[in-house]
Design a protein around this motif. Structure first.
Motif, mmCIF file in Angstrom:
data_model
loop_
_atom_site.group_PDB
_atom_site.id
_atom_site.type_symbol
_atom_site.label_atom_id
_atom_site.label_comp_id
_atom_site.label_asym_id
_atom_site.label_seq_id
_atom_site.Cartn_x
_atom_site.Cartn_y
_atom_site.Cartn_z
ATOM 1 N N SER A 101 -44.058 11.247 42.878
ATOM 2 C CA SER A 101 -43.175 11.160 41.708
ATOM 3 C C SER A 101 -43.816 11.823 40.497
ATOM 4 O O SER A 101 -43.177 12.609 39.793
ATOM 5 N N TRP A 102 -45.072 11.506 40.247
ATOM 6 C CA TRP A 102 -45.765 12.109 39.107
ATOM 7 C C TRP A 102 -45.930 13.612 39.299
ATOM 8 O O TRP A 102 -45.735 14.387 38.356
ATOM 9 N N LEU A 103 -46.285 14.027 40.509
ATOM 10 C CA LEU A 103 -46.429 15.470 40.759
ATOM 11 C C LEU A 103 -45.104 16.196 40.553
ATOM 12 O O LEU A 103 -45.070 17.299 39.993
ATOM 13 N N TYR A 104 -44.025 15.586 41.014
ATOM 14 C CA TYR A 104 -42.714 16.209 40.852
ATOM 15 C C TYR A 104 -42.374 16.404 39.374
ATOM 16 O O TYR A 104 -41.988 17.490 38.945
ATOM 17 N N VAL A 105 -42.525 15.338 38.593
ATOM 18 C CA VAL A 105 -42.174 15.433 37.171
ATOM 19 C C VAL A 105 -43.098 16.396 36.442
ATOM 20 O O VAL A 105 -42.659 17.204 35.621
ATOM 21 N N VAL A 106 -44.391 16.333 36.762
ATOM 22 C CA VAL A 106 -45.355 17.209 36.080
ATOM 23 C C VAL A 106 -45.141 18.668 36.471
ATOM 24 O O VAL A 106 -45.222 19.561 35.619
ATOM 25 N N LEU A 107 -44.848 18.948 37.740
ATOM 26 C CA LEU A 107 -44.638 20.335 38.186
ATOM 27 C C LEU A 107 -43.281 20.894 37.789
ATOM 28 O O LEU A 107 -43.134 22.102 37.633
ATOM 29 N N TRP A 108 -42.270 20.027 37.633
ATOM 30 C CA TRP A 108 -40.925 20.526 37.372
ATOM 31 C C TRP A 108 -40.850 21.294 36.060
ATOM 32 O O TRP A 108 -40.226 22.344 35.987
ATOM 33 N N TRP A 109 -41.489 20.783 35.004
ATOM 34 C CA TRP A 109 -41.384 21.420 33.685
ATOM 35 C C TRP A 109 -42.032 22.801 33.662
ATOM 36 O O TRP A 109 -41.390 23.768 33.233
ATOM 37 N N PRO A 110 -43.284 22.977 34.109
ATOM 38 C CA PRO A 110 -43.822 24.342 34.113
ATOM 39 C C PRO A 110 -43.076 25.253 35.081
ATOM 40 O O PRO A 110 -42.914 26.444 34.810
ATOM 41 N N ALA A 111 -42.586 24.691 36.194
ATOM 42 C CA ALA A 111 -41.822 25.519 37.135
ATOM 43 C C ALA A 111 -40.544 26.029 36.480
ATOM 44 O O ALA A 111 -40.190 27.201 36.634
ATOM 45 N N ALA A 112 -39.867 25.160 35.744
ATOM 46 C CA ALA A 112 -38.635 25.590 35.065
ATOM 47 C C ALA A 112 -38.933 26.697 34.066
ATOM 48 O O ALA A 112 -38.174 27.663 33.945
ATOM 49 N N LEU A 113 -40.039 26.580 33.360
ATOM 50 C CA LEU A 113 -40.371 27.595 32.359
ATOM 51 C C LEU A 113 -40.911 28.877 32.984
ATOM 52 O O LEU A 113 -40.564 29.977 32.559
ATOM 53 N N LEU A 114 -41.737 28.747 34.006
ATOM 54 C CA LEU A 114 -42.307 29.947 34.636
ATOM 55 C C LEU A 114 -41.294 30.676 35.507
ATOM 56 O O LEU A 114 -41.395 31.889 35.694
ATOM 57 N N LEU A 115 -40.324 29.962 36.042
ATOM 58 C CA LEU A 115 -39.308 30.581 36.897
ATOM 59 C C LEU A 115 -38.010 30.842 36.134
ATOM 60 O O LEU A 115 -36.968 31.034 36.727
ATOM 61 N N ARG A 116 -38.091 30.881 34.809
ATOM 62 C CA ARG A 116 -36.887 31.003 33.983
ATOM 63 C C ARG A 116 -36.169 32.337 34.133
ATOM 64 O O ARG A 116 -35.029 32.464 33.717
ATOM 65 N N ASN A 117 -36.812 33.336 34.732
ATOM 66 C CA ASN A 117 -36.164 34.633 34.930
ATOM 67 C C ASN A 117 -35.602 34.807 36.337
ATOM 68 O O ASN A 117 -35.088 35.868 36.658
ATOM 69 N N ARG A 118 -35.716 33.781 37.155
ATOM 70 C CA ARG A 118 -35.169 33.837 38.516
ATOM 71 C C ARG A 118 -33.861 33.063 38.544
ATOM 72 O O ARG A 118 -33.839 31.845 38.561
ATOM 73 N N GLY A 119 -32.783 33.805 38.526
ATOM 74 C CA GLY A 119 -31.460 33.193 38.442
ATOM 75 C C GLY A 119 -31.137 32.264 39.589
ATOM 76 O O GLY A 119 -30.532 31.207 39.387
ATOM 77 N N ASP A 120 -31.537 32.617 40.816
ATOM 78 C CA ASP A 120 -31.216 31.784 41.969
ATOM 79 C C ASP A 120 -31.886 30.415 41.882
ATOM 80 O O ASP A 120 -31.269 29.389 42.150
ATOM 81 N N VAL A 121 -33.140 30.390 41.466
ATOM 82 C CA VAL A 121 -33.864 29.121 41.328
ATOM 83 C C VAL A 121 -33.269 28.294 40.206
ATOM 84 O O VAL A 121 -33.079 27.082 40.343
ATOM 85 N N LEU A 122 -32.935 28.939 39.092
ATOM 86 C CA LEU A 122 -32.357 28.203 37.959
ATOM 87 C C LEU A 122 -30.977 27.645 38.287
ATOM 88 O O LEU A 122 -30.665 26.511 37.927
ATOM 89 N N ARG A 123 -30.156 28.428 38.978
ATOM 90 C CA ARG A 123 -28.833 27.921 39.353
ATOM 91 C C ARG A 123 -28.958 26.715 40.274
ATOM 92 O O ARG A 123 -28.241 25.721 40.117
ATOM 93 N N LEU A 124 -29.886 26.777 41.215
ATOM 94 C CA LEU A 124 -30.109 25.644 42.109
ATOM 95 C C LEU A 124 -30.602 24.423 41.333
ATOM 96 O O LEU A 124 -30.147 23.299 41.569
ATOM 97 N N ALA A 125 -31.496 24.644 40.378
ATOM 98 C CA ALA A 125 -32.001 23.532 39.550
ATOM 99 C C ALA A 125 -30.868 22.905 38.748
ATOM 100 O O ALA A 125 -30.787 21.674 38.645
ATOM 101 N N VAL A 126 -29.987 23.721 38.192
ATOM 102 C CA VAL A 126 -28.861 23.197 37.422
ATOM 103 C C VAL A 126 -27.948 22.367 38.316
ATOM 104 O O VAL A 126 -27.563 21.248 37.964
#
Length: 154
Positions: A55-80
């Motif tokens: 749980s902690w790893l998920y929450v901690v990794l999600w924020w940098p992943a969202a910011l570092l992968l912000r230019n990948r439309g497929d990943v962002l659409r899936l996250a949304v």
């Protein structure tokens, strides 16, 4: 290898690192759900060690992943899609929690799956709701930013 050379190596293989980060977030989410979902239905309700870690790893990794992968439309659409689905399921689960019947039964299992990703963080349920909502809003804003950048390029 020096730190500078490692950074250059990471930058040269950035696609591989982006894929690894996206996979790590998905694995942490799945691990948290698998480790904690049984506890959602138990009387004890205390997360396991691995449930808390995932749980902690998920929450901690999600924020940098969202910011570092912000230019990948497929990943962002899936996250949304996943995060807003989680928010909708949590709202439906809360609405159906007082009743019995097929509607409640249909809402409880998805609610349990999404809540289980956060149950290792704290006992306060509102934290789970706020984190899911914050992740959904962040993902939506990043998709909006990506669309604006694409529109400006055209």
């Amino acid at each position: 290898m020096s730190f500078r050379m490692r950074l250059i190596s990471i930058k040269a293989n950035w696609d591989k690192w982006e894929n690894a980060l996206a996979i790590a977030v998905a694995v942490c989410f799945a691990g948290a759900v698998l480790c904690n979902v049984g506890l959602f239905f138990s009387v004890r309700k205390t997360p396991s060690f691995f449930g808390a870690v995932f749980s902690w790893l998920y929450v901690v990794l999600w924020w940098p992943a969202a910011l570092l992968l912000r230019n990948r439309g497929d990943v962002l659409r899936l996250a949304v899609i996943v995060r807003w689905a989680a928010v909708a399921v949590m709202v439906l689960g809360i609405a159906a929690s007082g009743g019995t019947g097929i509607f409640s039964a249909l809402c409880v299992m998805p609610y349990a799956l999404f809540i289980s990703a956060y149950t290792g963080l704290s006992q306060a349920a509102w934290l789970s709701y706020l984190l899911a909502l914050a992740q959904a809003v962040t993902a939506a804003l990043l998709v909006r930013r990506l669309r604006r950048r694409r529109d400006r390029r055209r």
